[in-house]
Scaffold this active site. Structure first.
Site, PDB file in Angstrom:
ATOM      1  CB  SER A  30      -0.956  -0.037   1.186  1.00  0.00           C
ATOM      2  OG  SER A  30      -1.728  -1.191   1.090  1.00  0.00           O
ATOM      3  NE  ARG A  55       6.324  10.766  -4.606  1.00  0.00           N
ATOM      4  CZ  ARG A  55       5.266  10.559  -5.382  1.00  0.00           C
ATOM      5  NH1 ARG A  55       4.136  10.126  -4.875  1.00  0.00           N
ATOM      6  NH2 ARG A  55       5.322  10.774  -6.687  1.00  0.00           N
ATOM      7  CG  ASP A  84      -4.371   0.265   1.350  1.00  0.00           C
ATOM      8  OD1 ASP A  84      -4.281   0.988   0.340  1.00  0.00           O
ATOM      9  OD2 ASP A  84      -4.030   0.671   2.493  1.00  0.00           O
TER      10      ASP A  84
HETATM   11  C1  GLC Z   1      -0.711   5.967   1.647  1.00  0.00           C
HETATM   12  C2  GLC Z   1      -0.184   5.131   0.499  1.00  0.00           C
HETATM   13  C3  GLC Z   1      -1.328   4.522  -0.293  1.00  0.00           C
HETATM   14  C4  GLC Z   1      -2.289   3.799   0.624  1.00  0.00           C
HETATM   15  C5  GLC Z   1      -2.737   4.699   1.771  1.00  0.00           C
HETATM   16  C6  GLC Z   1      -3.626   3.977   2.753  1.00  0.00           C
HETATM   17  O1  GLC Z   1      -1.398   7.054   1.125  1.00  0.00           O
HETATM   18  O2  GLC Z   1       0.628   5.906  -0.340  1.00  0.00           O
HETATM   19  O3  GLC Z   1      -0.844   3.636  -1.276  1.00  0.00           O
HETATM   20  O4  GLC Z   1      -3.403   3.372  -0.111  1.00  0.00           O
HETATM   21  O5  GLC Z   1      -1.604   5.205   2.445  1.00  0.00           O
HETATM   22  O6  GLC Z   1      -2.979   2.879   3.312  1.00  0.00           O
END
Ligand code: GLC
Length: 494
Positions: free
Chosen positions: A161, A176, A214
């Protein structure tokens, strides 16, 4: 009044007894209310800008919001079947699941284990991180299976995620790190071979079939049981959303000549909204959080909303009220513990908001135990108001993202599946978000309190477990039909 002299350092002001501190902090409360309140007009302005930025992210030039195509190319029907492994690397925990999608429509069985990601791993080396993940996976498998070869046949969905570029569903080039992770040598690289190498070192015959976000998992898992679900959101350590776009509206994929009406789930990565600081009403505390973070200038929206940051916004505000602003807060108290960055997490704010006792005695206990501070009644009132303001701002700003996707897609009525610790545990987050949507989208007052809102944000199904399994199942189906768009290793499904 004692404590009003700005030249005397607070630590030299004596006993800190109630007699020394102001009984009424109305001035300070007014200050924080002005700072943290986001009115309807501002919400609408943010939403309108958000719609434009979503579109920009899909364009060839791109924008701040990555709008990552995920190669999840359709919703489940509810008739998917099979057994899959799912691995979820969130911001705080690691979870391993085995999910069986049963013959019964929209039903599933799940076994799972949860491991806390040790905080030092978040800033360690890539090898340490992937070794740890592989160890957890191995432990899970050894607990549940005698025969490793059985496992080799189960496709694995890896919920990673973080923002990742996916030219294929089974790769993820980290754009990143977000959520406080800062591991050298991973940004710009495909994380899948790193993960597979750690598995190979342990002789674990697992085939990674899909790397998912996610939010995408949440979207697909929620749509599995409720076809009205159109958006998947996470309001947790981080904050983000995914929705289904049609390929014809994704100019940056035009070179692939996919049929225009083909669906494609987009992981927005909306945490990066307004990195240019054009519309978000940032406070001095938001600016400090950004400057002191591992990635200054990134995730502007997320840093005002997500669970990782709410406690820190609260802490920075209180320290500032103590040190400046006529120094009428925690006069004469030793605030050394409060000065430590990231010492308060969102659950601390939740507990403050939950104190409904007239005397706010839980707040007194929380401050005493955690921070060694004895707040008087006026301070306890200020503390509660501050938590409310920060929690409310987070919920209201989040609603702008949901409203923007709905506006962009022309959704007048739908369900939005939401998951994450802030959504599930933070008091009043849901009601405050719903109220903000009502204001942004001009629904007017509800006639009957039981009436459903046209767009409802509801608790989602388990995205990174069931969602990951479903995405593996949907991809397997595509392999069987010979629709191999965005699938680099179809053999992983055989
Ligand atoms: C951050 C991550 C993203 C994820 C979110 C919730 O924003 O960059 O990929 O979906 O957290 O976990």
């Amino acid at each position: 009044m004692a404590g009003d002299d700005p030249k005397t350092p607070p630590s030299e002001k004596g006993s800190g007894s109630d007699a020394d501190v102001p009984k009424d902090l109305a001035k300070e409360i007014k200050y924080i209310e002005e700072l943290f309140t986001v009115d309807t007009a501002k919400l609408k302005q943010i939403t309108d800008h958000f719609v434009k930025e979503l579109e920009k992210g899909l364009s060839v030039e791109g924008g701040s919001i990555p709008m990552n195509p995920t190669w999840v190319m359709g919703f489940p029907t509810g008739h998917e079947t099979g057994t899959f492994l799912a691995l979820d690397m969130g911001g705080t925990n690691l979870r391993v699941c085995q999910v069986t999608l049963t013959d019964q429509q929209s039903e599933f069985d799940i076994i799972q284990s949860k491991y806390r990601i040790p905080p030092p791993l978040k800033t360690g080396t890539a090898e340490e991180l992937f070794e740890y993940i592989a160890d957890c996976l191995l432990q899970f498998i050894q607990t549940h299976h005698d025969d490793l070869s059985q496992i080799g046949r189960m496709p694995l969905g890896f919920t990673f995620s973080y923002p990742a570029t996916q030219n294929y569903i089974d790769e993820g080039i980290l754009q990143r790190w977000t959520k406080g992770f800062d591991i050298e040598g991973v940004e710009g690289k495909n994380v899948v071979p790193m993960f597979e190498a750690a598995l190979a070192r342990r002789g674990v015959p697992i085939r990674l079939a899909a790397l998912i976000n996610d939010t995408t998992g949440t979207l697909i898992a929620s749509a599995y049981t409720d076809p009205k679900m159109k958006i998947g959101c996470i309001f947790g350590t981080g904050c983000n959303a995914a929705y289904m776009e049609d390929c014809g509206s994704i100019p940056k994929l035009a070179h692939l000549n996919l049929p225009p009406e083909t669906p494609m789930a987009i992981n927005c990565e909306w945490g990066a909204f307004d990195n240019e600081h054009k519309v978000l009403p940032r406070t001095p505390y938001d600016i400090t959080i950004d400057e002191d973070s591992p990635r200054p200038g990134q995730q502007a929206f997320e840093k005002m909303i997500a669970g990782l940051y709410l406690g820190e916004i609260f802490r920075l505000t209180l320290v500032d009220l103590h040190d400046n602003h006529d120094r009428r807060v925690f006069v004469g108290q030793d605030i050394t513990k409060l000065r430590k960055p990231y010492t308060l997490d969102t659950s601390f704010l939740s507990a403050i908001e939950e104190d409904s006792d007239e005397n706010l005695s839980d707040i007194a206990g929380l401050f005493q135990n955690k921070l060694n501070i004895t707040p008087n009644k006026a301070e306890r009132i200020l503390i509660k108001r501050l938590a409310e303001l920060i929690g409310t701002r987070a919920a209201r700003l989040s609603a702008c993202g949901v409203a923007a996707i709905c506006k962009k897609k022309g959704y007048k009525e739908c369900h939005v599946g939401a998951d994450g610790s802030v959504f599930n545990k933070y008091p009043h987050f849901k009601e405050r978000g719903a109220q903000a949507l009502r204001e942004i989208l001009d629904w007017g007052e509800k006639k009957d309190p039981k009436e459903e809102d046209p767009i409802e944000i509801l608790a989602a199904e388990d995205g990174s477990g069931v969602g990951a399994a479903l995405i593996a199942a949907l991809t397997l189906e595509r392999v069987q039909k010979g629709n191999l768009h965005g699938i680099l290793h179809p053999e992983n499904y055989v």
